[in-house]
Structure formats: C-alpha cells, structure tokens
Design a protein around this motif. Structure first.
Motif, mmCIF file in Angstrom:
data_model
loop_
_atom_site.group_PDB
_atom_site.id
_atom_site.type_symbol
_atom_site.label_atom_id
_atom_site.label_comp_id
_atom_site.label_asym_id
_atom_site.label_seq_id
_atom_site.Cartn_x
_atom_site.Cartn_y
_atom_site.Cartn_z
ATOM 1 N N MET A 65 -1.482 -5.828 -0.916
ATOM 2 C CA MET A 65 -0.725 -6.234 -2.087
ATOM 3 C C MET A 65 0.154 -5.093 -2.577
ATOM 4 O O MET A 65 1.317 -5.302 -2.942
ATOM 5 N N GLN A 66 -0.405 -3.877 -2.592
ATOM 6 C CA GLN A 66 0.410 -2.750 -3.041
ATOM 7 C C GLN A 66 1.634 -2.559 -2.157
ATOM 8 O O GLN A 66 2.750 -2.396 -2.644
ATOM 9 N N GLU A 67 1.399 -2.613 -0.857
ATOM 10 C CA GLU A 67 2.518 -2.439 0.063
ATOM 11 C C GLU A 67 3.566 -3.526 -0.128
ATOM 12 O O GLU A 67 4.765 -3.269 -0.089
ATOM 13 N N ALA A 68 3.079 -4.748 -0.366
ATOM 14 C CA ALA A 68 4.006 -5.861 -0.524
ATOM 15 C C ALA A 68 4.854 -5.702 -1.788
ATOM 16 O O ALA A 68 6.073 -5.919 -1.758
ATOM 17 N N SER A 72 8.805 -5.062 -1.840
ATOM 18 C CA SER A 72 9.643 -6.122 -2.396
ATOM 19 C C SER A 72 10.462 -5.649 -3.589
ATOM 20 O O SER A 72 11.635 -6.004 -3.724
ATOM 21 N N TYR A 73 9.841 -4.864 -4.448
ATOM 22 C CA TYR A 73 10.487 -4.541 -5.721
ATOM 23 C C TYR A 73 10.888 -3.068 -5.846
ATOM 24 O O TYR A 73 11.790 -2.734 -6.611
ATOM 25 N N GLY A 74 10.188 -2.164 -5.139
ATOM 26 C CA GLY A 74 10.434 -0.731 -5.316
ATOM 27 C C GLY A 74 9.505 -0.153 -6.352
ATOM 28 O O GLY A 74 9.133 -0.824 -7.312
ATOM 29 N N GLU A 79 8.626 -4.689 -12.169
ATOM 30 C CA GLU A 79 7.595 -5.523 -11.560
ATOM 31 C C GLU A 79 6.451 -4.678 -11.006
ATOM 32 O O GLU A 79 5.279 -5.023 -11.162
ATOM 33 N N TYR A 80 6.806 -3.579 -10.359
ATOM 34 C CA TYR A 80 5.768 -2.716 -9.788
ATOM 35 C C TYR A 80 4.904 -2.133 -10.900
ATOM 36 O O TYR A 80 3.685 -2.083 -10.802
ATOM 37 N N PRO B 151 3.650 -10.382 -11.520
ATOM 38 C CA PRO B 151 4.738 -10.750 -10.617
ATOM 39 C C PRO B 151 4.178 -11.342 -9.330
ATOM 40 O O PRO B 151 3.168 -10.870 -8.808
ATOM 41 N N ASN B 152 4.825 -12.373 -8.846
ATOM 42 C CA ASN B 152 4.352 -13.009 -7.622
ATOM 43 C C ASN B 152 4.661 -12.114 -6.422
ATOM 44 O O ASN B 152 5.663 -11.412 -6.390
ATOM 45 N N VAL B 153 3.779 -12.150 -5.475
ATOM 46 C CA VAL B 153 3.943 -11.292 -4.305
ATOM 47 C C VAL B 153 3.740 -12.118 -3.052
ATOM 48 O O VAL B 153 2.802 -12.914 -2.980
ATOM 49 N N LEU B 154 4.623 -11.944 -2.104
ATOM 50 C CA LEU B 154 4.420 -12.562 -0.797
ATOM 51 C C LEU B 154 3.743 -11.548 0.101
ATOM 52 O O LEU B 154 4.361 -10.584 0.537
#
Lengths: 166, 166
Positions: A65-68, A72-74, A79-80, B151-154
């Motif tokens: 999840m962290q990597e995603a 995705s957001y930076g 969001e992060y 925030p949603n995460v893929l």
DNA sequence: TGGGAAAACATGGTATCGCATGGGAACAGA
DNA sequence: TCTGTTCCCATGCGATACCATGTTTTCCCA
C-alpha cells in the motif's frame, strides 16, 4: 499473496488474548513468528450504518500500500500525507505468541465493542476483527446497500498466478 | 525497508530525555548504536491548521531522499538547492544512549511545544515527534480535510513482494 | 469404510524478561 | 569551580515467553 477467507469466532480471555485463526496465521508468518497490524476503523460518512471494527493485514500488504500511494501520488502530496497519518499512524502492531495468539490492547477492544469474543472476517488481502454483533450489523448493512448484487469484475488472467496453493 | 507504525506517548524528563519506542529503535539501529535525525517543521501555507512538530527519520531514508531529488531535478537545480537547505541544513543528529533514549535539545522542544511528554507518530518511512496536544490537533486537521476518507489506492499485485516481513 | 492414534487447535494459568522511567556518578568544557 | 552532558545502575509495570489441558480435526491402518 495472502488470501484471508471466511469468518472465525474466537474467545477473548480476560487479558485480551485471542487465537488468530490457523488459516490466517499461515499468511501472517515470517521467519520471526507471526505478526500483523490492526487499524481502528473511522466513521465513514458514506456508510453511516457501518459499525466500528478493526482492520487487520500483514506487513507485506502494508508495504504494498505504501509503495502504491507513493507511486500514485508522490510522497509530498496531500494524499500521501493523509494516507500515512490515517493508516500507518493509527496502526497497532500485534505479535503472536508461541500458541498463535495476540493480545488486543484495551483501546482496540473498546473501539470495536469487543468483550468476550471476536470474529475474524477474511476479506481476501485483509481481514476485519469485530464483535459478533457488529459482524452481523456490517454484513446486513452491505446486503441492504447492494441488494445482494456483487459488483462486476474484470479478471485479467495475467494477474493470477498458476497453481492452487492451500 | 523501515516501517514506523502507531503512536507512542513517552515522558520527557527534566534533562530532555525521551525513550525512543522500542519498535522504532529496531529500524534506527546500525552497528554503532541507534541514531536518527530530527528536522523542525515549517509552517505550511497550504495547511494553516497544522501545528509545529519534528520530523524524524533514519539515515537510510535521508540517503534515499537525496538520491531521489538529485535524480529527479539534478544537483544544480533550484529544487535541489532548496531541498538540501531546508532538509539537511535543518537536521539535528540524535543518538540513543544505552537505554534507548535520546536527548531533545531545548530548541527542538521549544519549536514543537513539548514539555513533559512527547508523541512518536509512525508514518511509514518517517515519523513525527510532537506534543500530545499538537498530535491531536494535526490528526483533527487531517480528518477535517479528508472527512475521514482515506485516499483510494490501486494496489497492483506485481508491486507486492511475497512474504510478510516486519 | 470405520475406528483408533496422533497431531493440531483453542483456551486457561504462571513466571520471566524487556521496556519505560527515575536518579545519581563520572566527565568535559567554560 | 560551576554547569551542562554522558554514562551507569535501580525499579515497577506490563508484555511475552513458557507450560498445561481439553477438544476437535486429520491421518493412518485395518
């Protein structure tokens, strides 16, 4: 990839200890014993009927999840920031003893209205821990919302590994 | 890869000493003891409700951030300049004693409004150190901004490593 | 197919260890 | 000498490692 399945109602003793279902334990074990993370739920404005619960997952899922989110957001995105605060920042690390039990801290028991027994509810890559009553409530709320219809899914063959592991 | 989780409220004694949570210490230890870096926060114009705090991270994370900025922008870029000045230039190196405690210098205590206890707030690859009051404030501000929605995460299966190591 | 043995699982209690926290002694710089 | 800092030791509480037991499931062999 872990796959938590079914629901298992286990007793909570007066110290807050619960047996982690054996089938879950397999997915949560590494070289230094079995361990996972429990995150208290937030009241979701979109689902006001949902009772409080605990969200459980292994460290592998947490890393993923962290990597995603980072990808995705930076890591300086809003969001992060909020994700890490609401997920990692609220996480409780739980370690199994030699008999496959964890102790649920009092704060978590209070949050999820768990007194003398807890349901482990396998939801694939993660699982929920809730009181038997709240388990029924949450399932009923979902059935009410969806009318029992499951969302359609596009299953891409490349994503599923071959072989059927138990 | 380190994963700082949860929040831990520890006492600050009259010498400014605080116990670093044992679970954090594991991620901060090398051959020459445990140590990390504390960076005072800047007031963020986009988030005026955010109280002051200290940002803590291990040396590995610092290295990773430098490499990422250098690779993304180049070491003669404006971004690299400001990043190094505001990050490395503001860093305080803290070393644990034999009992796993660090001494927070008075300037850092003043900056973060820390008097007699401090919260270590694990946010994955880094953590925050703040007063209990400011911890509540910052969490409340985040909840207000997000409405309790994460925030949603893929999460793509290819990103997750097999096995759950802590 | 059925019965018995053995392993695994859930559950309870007890003892030992580690962590957080306090105080004081040795030490160095001003 | 005085002040501030670093190391070392003491302690109480809570966590966790260890042990014991009954029940269920699985496995093996007849």
């Amino acid at each position: 990839m872990p796959l938590f399945l079914g629901n298992h109602n286990n007793k909570v003793d007066r110290k807050g200890r619960v047996s982690v279902p054996a089938s879950f334990r397999k997915h949560l074990s590494s070289d230094d014993g079995c361990g996972f993370v429990a995150i208290p739920s937030f009241p979701d404005p979109d689902q006001p009927d949902d009772p409080p619960y605990l969200e459980g997952m292994g460290y592998g899922q947490l890393h993923a999840m962290q990597e995603a989110v980072a990808a995705s957001y930076g890591i300086y995105s809003e969001e992060y920031q909020s994700f890490t605060e609401l997920t990692f920042g609220m996480a409780n690390e739980l370690a199994c003893d030699a008999d496959g039990r964890v102790v649920l801290p009092q704060a978590l028991l209070d949050h999820a209205d768990i007194s003398d027994s807890a349901v482990f509810w396998g939801l694939g890559s993660k699982f929920l821990i809730l009181s038997p009553r709240n388990h029924q409530k949450k399932l009923a709320a979902t059935l009410r919302r969806t009318g029992g219809r499951k969302p359609n899914v596009l299953v891409r063959p490349t994503l599923s590994k071959t072989g059927d592991q138990p």
